[in-house]
Design a protein around this motif. Structure first.
Motif, PDB file in Angstrom:
ATOM      1  N   SER A  10     -24.272  38.150  -1.475  1.00 52.25           N
ATOM      2  CA  SER A  10     -24.047  39.583  -1.303  1.00 52.25           C
ATOM      3  C   SER A  10     -22.965  39.980  -2.292  1.00 52.25           C
ATOM      4  N   PHE A  11     -22.900  41.264  -2.613  1.00 46.76           N
ATOM      5  CA  PHE A  11     -21.892  41.706  -3.573  1.00 46.76           C
ATOM      6  C   PHE A  11     -20.603  42.060  -2.852  1.00 46.76           C
ATOM      7  N   ASN A  12     -19.547  41.286  -3.144  1.00 49.68           N
ATOM      8  CA  ASN A  12     -18.218  41.576  -2.595  1.00 49.68           C
ATOM      9  C   ASN A  12     -17.184  41.029  -3.581  1.00 49.68           C
ATOM     10  N   SER A  13     -15.899  41.165  -3.246  1.00 45.77           N
ATOM     11  CA  SER A  13     -14.871  40.794  -4.232  1.00 45.77           C
ATOM     12  C   SER A  13     -14.948  39.296  -4.575  1.00 45.77           C
ATOM     13  N   LYS A  14     -15.364  38.494  -3.603  1.00 45.92           N
ATOM     14  CA  LYS A  14     -15.443  37.051  -3.841  1.00 45.92           C
ATOM     15  C   LYS A  14     -16.583  36.714  -4.824  1.00 45.92           C
ATOM     16  N   SER A  15     -17.765  37.294  -4.576  1.00 48.24           N
ATOM     17  CA  SER A  15     -18.898  36.983  -5.455  1.00 48.24           C
ATOM     18  C   SER A  15     -18.709  37.646  -6.824  1.00 48.24           C
ATOM     19  N   LEU A  16     -17.966  38.757  -6.844  1.00 50.89           N
ATOM     20  CA  LEU A  16     -17.663  39.405  -8.133  1.00 50.89           C
ATOM     21  C   LEU A  16     -16.814  38.461  -8.984  1.00 50.89           C
ATOM     22  N   LYS A  17     -15.774  37.892  -8.369  1.00 47.31           N
ATOM     23  CA  LYS A  17     -14.898  36.953  -9.072  1.00 47.31           C
ATOM     24  C   LYS A  17     -15.675  35.769  -9.617  1.00 47.31           C
ATOM     25  N   LYS A  18     -16.537  35.222  -8.771  1.00 53.83           N
ATOM     26  CA  LYS A  18     -17.360  34.079  -9.138  1.00 53.83           C
ATOM     27  C   LYS A  18     -18.268  34.418 -10.333  1.00 53.83           C
ATOM     28  N   THR A  19     -18.838  35.633 -10.272  1.00 52.07           N
ATOM     29  CA  THR A  19     -19.736  36.103 -11.334  1.00 52.07           C
ATOM     30  C   THR A  19     -18.993  36.232 -12.664  1.00 52.07           C
ATOM     31  N   ILE A  20     -17.819  36.867 -12.619  1.00 52.81           N
ATOM     32  CA  ILE A  20     -17.027  37.076 -13.832  1.00 52.81           C
ATOM     33  C   ILE A  20     -16.665  35.726 -14.455  1.00 52.81           C
ATOM     34  N   VAL A 128     -23.503  47.432  -9.048  1.00 50.89           N
ATOM     35  CA  VAL A 128     -23.130  46.021  -9.193  1.00 50.89           C
ATOM     36  C   VAL A 128     -22.916  45.676 -10.669  1.00 50.89           C
ATOM     37  N   VAL A 129     -23.927  45.946 -11.484  1.00 49.50           N
ATOM     38  CA  VAL A 129     -23.832  45.538 -12.889  1.00 49.50           C
ATOM     39  C   VAL A 129     -22.752  46.354 -13.617  1.00 49.50           C
ATOM     40  N   LYS A 130     -22.587  47.602 -13.202  1.00 46.37           N
ATOM     41  CA  LYS A 130     -21.557  48.454 -13.808  1.00 46.37           C
ATOM     42  C   LYS A 130     -20.157  47.885 -13.517  1.00 46.37           C
ATOM     43  N   PHE A 135     -15.264  44.440 -15.819  1.00 44.13           N
ATOM     44  CA  PHE A 135     -14.326  43.314 -15.802  1.00 44.13           C
ATOM     45  C   PHE A 135     -14.487  42.373 -16.989  1.00 44.13           C
ATOM     46  N   LEU A 136     -15.427  42.663 -17.861  1.00 45.57           N
ATOM     47  CA  LEU A 136     -15.699  41.756 -18.991  1.00 45.57           C
ATOM     48  C   LEU A 136     -15.230  42.376 -20.302  1.00 45.57           C
ATOM     49  N   ASN A 137     -14.864  41.528 -21.274  1.00 41.04           N
ATOM     50  CA  ASN A 137     -14.561  42.069 -22.597  1.00 41.04           C
ATOM     51  C   ASN A 137     -15.687  41.745 -23.594  1.00 41.04           C
ATOM     52  N   PHE A 138     -16.881  41.607 -23.043  1.00 42.53           N
ATOM     53  CA  PHE A 138     -18.078  41.434 -23.882  1.00 42.53           C
ATOM     54  C   PHE A 138     -19.256  42.091 -23.167  1.00 42.53           C
ATOM     55  N   PRO A 139     -20.282  42.518 -23.919  1.00 43.55           N
ATOM     56  CA  PRO A 139     -21.467  43.103 -23.280  1.00 43.55           C
ATOM     57  C   PRO A 139     -22.417  42.017 -22.770  1.00 43.55           C
ATOM     58  N   LEU A 140     -23.373  42.411 -21.964  1.00 40.05           N
ATOM     59  CA  LEU A 140     -24.311  41.441 -21.391  1.00 40.05           C
ATOM     60  C   LEU A 140     -25.707  41.558 -22.008  1.00 40.05           C
ATOM     61  N   ALA A 141     -26.160  40.453 -22.590  1.00 39.96           N
ATOM     62  CA  ALA A 141     -27.571  40.369 -22.983  1.00 39.96           C
ATOM     63  C   ALA A 141     -28.324  40.133 -21.687  1.00 39.96           C
ATOM     64  N   ILE A 169     -25.929  31.590  -9.624  1.00 31.94           N
ATOM     65  CA  ILE A 169     -25.572  32.818  -8.893  1.00 31.94           C
ATOM     66  C   ILE A 169     -26.638  33.897  -9.098  1.00 31.94           C
ATOM     67  N   ILE A 170     -27.119  34.417  -7.977  1.00 32.08           N
ATOM     68  CA  ILE A 170     -27.977  35.616  -8.008  1.00 32.08           C
ATOM     69  C   ILE A 170     -27.307  36.610  -7.065  1.00 32.08           C
ATOM     70  N   ILE A 171     -26.974  37.788  -7.572  1.00 31.63           N
ATOM     71  CA  ILE A 171     -26.353  38.791  -6.704  1.00 31.63           C
ATOM     72  C   ILE A 171     -27.446  39.669  -6.078  1.00 31.63           C
ATOM     73  N   ASN A 172     -27.377  39.783  -4.764  1.00 34.05           N
ATOM     74  CA  ASN A 172     -28.350  40.591  -4.039  1.00 34.05           C
ATOM     75  C   ASN A 172     -27.919  42.060  -4.020  1.00 34.05           C
ATOM     76  N   GLY A 173     -28.674  42.888  -4.702  1.00 41.90           N
ATOM     77  CA  GLY A 173     -28.368  44.329  -4.706  1.00 41.90           C
ATOM     78  C   GLY A 173     -29.472  45.110  -4.018  1.00 41.90           C
ATOM     79  N   GLY A 174     -30.264  44.427  -3.195  1.00 45.69           N
ATOM     80  CA  GLY A 174     -31.377  45.112  -2.515  1.00 45.69           C
ATOM     81  C   GLY A 174     -32.529  45.368  -3.484  1.00 45.69           C
ATOM     82  N   LYS A 175     -33.479  46.163  -3.025  1.00 47.28           N
ATOM     83  CA  LYS A 175     -34.676  46.455  -3.828  1.00 47.28           C
ATOM     84  C   LYS A 175     -34.304  47.364  -5.013  1.00 47.28           C
ATOM     85  N   SER A 176     -34.810  47.042  -6.200  1.00 48.04           N
ATOM     86  CA  SER A 176     -34.545  47.876  -7.383  1.00 48.04           C
ATOM     87  C   SER A 176     -35.094  49.283  -7.150  1.00 48.04           C
ATOM     88  N   LYS A 177     -34.256  50.293  -7.377  1.00 47.82           N
ATOM     89  CA  LYS A 177     -34.639  51.680  -7.082  1.00 47.82           C
ATOM     90  C   LYS A 177     -35.827  52.154  -7.904  1.00 47.82           C
TER      91      LYS A 177
END
Ligand code: TXA
Ligand code: MG
Length: 315
Positions: A10-20, A128-130, A135-141, A169-177
């Motif tokens: 799930s997306f929270n501060s812990k998984s955000l840190k892990k992702t970064i 989520v992706v925003k 928090f990154l100093n590079f863009p994401l391919a 890591i896969i972040i769950n953001g629910g169904k894509s709008k």
């Protein structure tokens, strides 16, 4: 949605840190976007982007989209022009990808662009992706998070189906709008739509003159013409199902409810149909149908994008 697999978070501060942390180390992460889920890696790192091509089994000639938080970040790598700013103001952040010229200071790895001197850039609106990008100093391919030529993922479980535990890591953001990939527009010369999407040409036309893609025009998006978005079963546009093993992909209220009918939108809403397309194709495949017949879907607005995907999937 419950997270049944241990690498779906799930997306929270812990998984955000892990992702970064993971992205900074040159690893890949599955992230939700408003269009489809993406397979994200540092666009400046050869090590990271090589992993994307390998994991997706993507042909090296097919370049990736680079995702930024805002135009100021993108300005470091590409030449932003007048047409870009017009569309950016109106549609960004959102499901629109721009092809622009790479600038001389660009740090984007040459593997990302398949050695082209142009770059595809996008500004996703998904929270989520925003947040990750901030928090990154590079863009994401970030291509769609599926094995090359298959169906794009619209949920965290879809991503898991293709990559299992190969992705940490896969972040769950629910169904894509939105449910289908962004509109791709080439702004390096006369503006031209290379891939239709939810933002249709009629919405873009008030802002700039679009040059029509001629039938035999030179393909500017390498890999665009090949088989794509395929559920791995034949898709047929003429005729109707005649056997229990045939699925019928339909649109609108005139179609009855039965186990072979899969309605993209009962209320005949093309945006809703686009949002349901990949989910329904996956469902049909899982239920073991042998063929998919397609009823006519209006070829306007989002319908153009749906028909484009179905046509490629049928190749
Ligand atoms: O909605 C989307 O765009 C999703 C999400 C994850 O952002 N991404 C996505 O990426 O659909 P992908 O890799 O599945 O599709 C990227 C498309 C390909 O058709 C590729 O050929 C084209 O963009 N493309 C990338 N760079 C290009 C370039 N420099 N010139 C022309 N086409 C390019
Ligand atoms: Mg894709």
């Amino acid at each position: 949605m419950k997270n049944i697999y241990s690498n779906i978070y799930s997306f929270n501060s812990k998984s955000l840190k892990k992702t970064i942390k993971s992205l900074k180390q040159g690893n890949l992460v599955g992230l939700p976007t408003e269009t489809v889920y993406g397979l994200a890696g540092n666009a400046y790192s050869g090590k990271a982007v090589k992993k994307i091509f390998k994991l997706k089994r993507r042909p090296k000639i097919n370049p990736l989209i680079v995702h930024y938080n805002n135009f100021k970040d993108a300005n470091k790598d590409v030449i932003l022009n007048k047409n870009f700013y017009k569309l950016y103001k109106k549609f960004c952040p959102g499901p629109l990808t721009f092809i622009l010229k790479k600038n001389t200071k660009s740090k984007i790895h040459s593997i990302v662009t398949a050695n082209l001197n142009t770059v595809a850039i996008r500004f996703p609106s998904n929270r989520v992706v925003k947040t990750v990008l901030k928090f990154l100093n590079f863009p994401l391919a970030m291509p769609s998070a599926n094995i090359s030529s298959g169906i794009s993922p619209v949920s965290a479980n879809d991503v898991f189906e293709d990559f299992k535990k190969k992705l940490k890591i896969i972040i769950n953001g629910g169904k894509s709008k939105i449910g289908i990939e962004s509109t791709v527009i080439d702004l390096t010369g006369k503006p031209k739509i290379l891939r239709p999407g939810i933002i249709s040409s009629s919405e873009i036309k008030p802002f700039l003159k679009l040059s029509l893609a001629k039938k035999n025009f030179k393909i500017k998006s390498p890999g665009m013409m090949k088989k794509h978005y395929s559920p791995g079963i034949p898709i047929i546009f003429v005729g109707k199902p005649s056997k229990p093993s045939h699925a019928y992909l339909v649109f609108g209220k005139k179609f009855k409810k039965n186990p072979n009918n899969f309605n993209l939108s009962k209320k005949a809403d093309l945006k809703e149909a686009a949002a349901n397309l990949y989910k329904i194709l996956r469902k049909i495949k899982k239920r073991g149908f042998k063929k998919i017949f397609v009823a006519k879907i209006p070829n306007r607005g989002s319908g153009l994008a749906i028909n484009d995907r179905l046509l490629r999937a049928s190749k």
